[in-house]
Design a protein around this motif. Sequence first.
Motif, short mmCIF file in Angstrom:
data_model
loop_
_atom_site.label_atom_id
_atom_site.label_comp_id
_atom_site.label_asym_id
_atom_site.label_seq_id
_atom_site.Cartn_x
_atom_site.Cartn_y
_atom_site.Cartn_z
N GLN A 21 61.18 42.12 15.50
CA GLN A 21 61.60 43.44 15.06
C GLN A 21 62.22 43.33 13.66
O GLN A 21 62.96 42.40 13.39
CB GLN A 21 62.66 44.03 15.97
CG GLN A 21 62.24 44.28 17.37
CD GLN A 21 63.42 44.78 18.19
OE1 GLN A 21 64.48 45.10 17.66
NE2 GLN A 21 63.24 44.84 19.49
N TYR A 22 61.91 44.31 12.84
CA TYR A 22 62.58 44.45 11.55
C TYR A 22 63.53 45.63 11.69
O TYR A 22 63.15 46.69 12.19
CB TYR A 22 61.57 44.72 10.43
CG TYR A 22 62.22 45.17 9.15
CD1 TYR A 22 62.94 44.29 8.38
CD2 TYR A 22 62.14 46.49 8.74
CE1 TYR A 22 63.56 44.70 7.20
CE2 TYR A 22 62.75 46.91 7.57
CZ TYR A 22 63.45 46.01 6.81
OH TYR A 22 64.07 46.43 5.66
N ARG A 23 64.77 45.43 11.30
CA ARG A 23 65.73 46.53 11.40
C ARG A 23 66.76 46.45 10.28
O ARG A 23 66.98 45.39 9.69
CB ARG A 23 66.40 46.56 12.77
CG ARG A 23 67.21 45.33 13.08
CD ARG A 23 67.73 45.37 14.50
NE ARG A 23 68.55 44.21 14.76
CZ ARG A 23 68.83 43.74 15.94
NH1 ARG A 23 68.35 44.33 17.00
NH2 ARG A 23 69.59 42.68 16.09
N ARG A 30 73.18 44.76 6.38
CA ARG A 30 72.22 43.69 6.20
C ARG A 30 70.86 44.10 6.78
O ARG A 30 70.77 44.97 7.63
CB ARG A 30 72.70 42.40 6.81
CG ARG A 30 72.78 42.38 8.30
CD ARG A 30 73.24 41.04 8.81
NE ARG A 30 73.38 41.11 10.25
CZ ARG A 30 74.14 40.34 10.95
NH1 ARG A 30 74.84 39.38 10.36
NH2 ARG A 30 74.21 40.45 12.25
N LEU A 31 69.83 43.40 6.29
CA LEU A 31 68.47 43.55 6.79
C LEU A 31 68.22 42.42 7.78
O LEU A 31 68.66 41.29 7.54
CB LEU A 31 67.47 43.47 5.64
CG LEU A 31 67.71 44.42 4.47
CD1 LEU A 31 66.76 44.09 3.34
CD2 LEU A 31 67.57 45.86 4.90
N GLU A 32 67.51 42.70 8.88
CA GLU A 32 67.35 41.70 9.93
C GLU A 32 65.92 41.65 10.46
O GLU A 32 65.29 42.69 10.66
CB GLU A 32 68.27 42.02 11.11
CG GLU A 32 69.72 42.10 10.77
CD GLU A 32 70.58 42.63 11.91
OE1 GLU A 32 71.80 42.38 11.85
OE2 GLU A 32 70.06 43.30 12.83
N ALA A 33 65.43 40.45 10.69
CA ALA A 33 64.21 40.20 11.45
C ALA A 33 64.67 39.45 12.69
O ALA A 33 65.29 38.38 12.59
CB ALA A 33 63.22 39.36 10.65
N VAL A 34 64.41 40.01 13.87
CA VAL A 34 64.99 39.50 15.11
C VAL A 34 63.90 39.24 16.15
O VAL A 34 62.99 40.05 16.32
CB VAL A 34 66.00 40.53 15.68
CG1 VAL A 34 66.63 40.02 16.95
CG2 VAL A 34 67.06 40.88 14.66
N LEU A 49 66.91 34.91 17.85
CA LEU A 49 66.75 34.18 16.60
C LEU A 49 66.67 35.23 15.51
O LEU A 49 65.87 36.17 15.60
CB LEU A 49 65.47 33.35 16.63
CG LEU A 49 65.07 32.63 15.34
CD1 LEU A 49 66.13 31.64 14.90
CD2 LEU A 49 63.73 31.92 15.53
N MET A 50 67.54 35.13 14.50
CA MET A 50 67.62 36.17 13.48
C MET A 50 67.53 35.58 12.07
O MET A 50 68.18 34.59 11.77
CB MET A 50 68.94 36.95 13.60
CG MET A 50 69.08 38.07 12.61
SD MET A 50 70.69 38.89 12.60
CE MET A 50 70.94 39.26 14.30
N VAL A 51 66.71 36.21 11.26
CA VAL A 51 66.67 35.94 9.82
C VAL A 51 67.21 37.20 9.18
O VAL A 51 66.70 38.30 9.42
CB VAL A 51 65.23 35.65 9.33
CG1 VAL A 51 65.20 35.49 7.83
CG2 VAL A 51 64.67 34.42 10.02
#
Length: 159
Positions: A21-23, A30-34, A49-51
Amino acid sequence: MKKACTLFALLFSFTVFAQWQYRINQEERRLEAVSEIQFKDTRIAPLTLMVSKSRRLGIDVSLNGSFFNQNQEYYVLFELGDQKIRVAQSLAKKQGLRLIEFKNLIDNEEYDSATFIKILKAADFCTISLRSNSKVIQGETDLSGSTYAINEVLRGQFP
């Protein structure tokens, strides 16, 4: 037949992108890819796991969930295809672990977060092993669709 193939391809693409997910997290700016890490043992609380990208931390990789305690040390191993990468340096935070430095166990090469993210995007599947003082757990996450979500974080503007 063409309609059936098109429908199958469309449904497959939705399942691929459902894993990551992109949120935009307005509260923490912050921007997150989860991605959720799946465990075979259903008694284990889910981990993510988060970037992420923020003004304060820049590009960041972290594992989050109730498994983590600030007063413990953890051993984390990522198996990405034929590569085995352990976390060489991390920072425990409230219900999470910020991953700072990585080391490839095969060739002893060290990576920063940006390089690790490139390796993560190139892989198809990831197995994560976590060891704390009291237990060892192993989970998996599908990396299909991770490229899109992570690239949105890397290219995105801060909220």
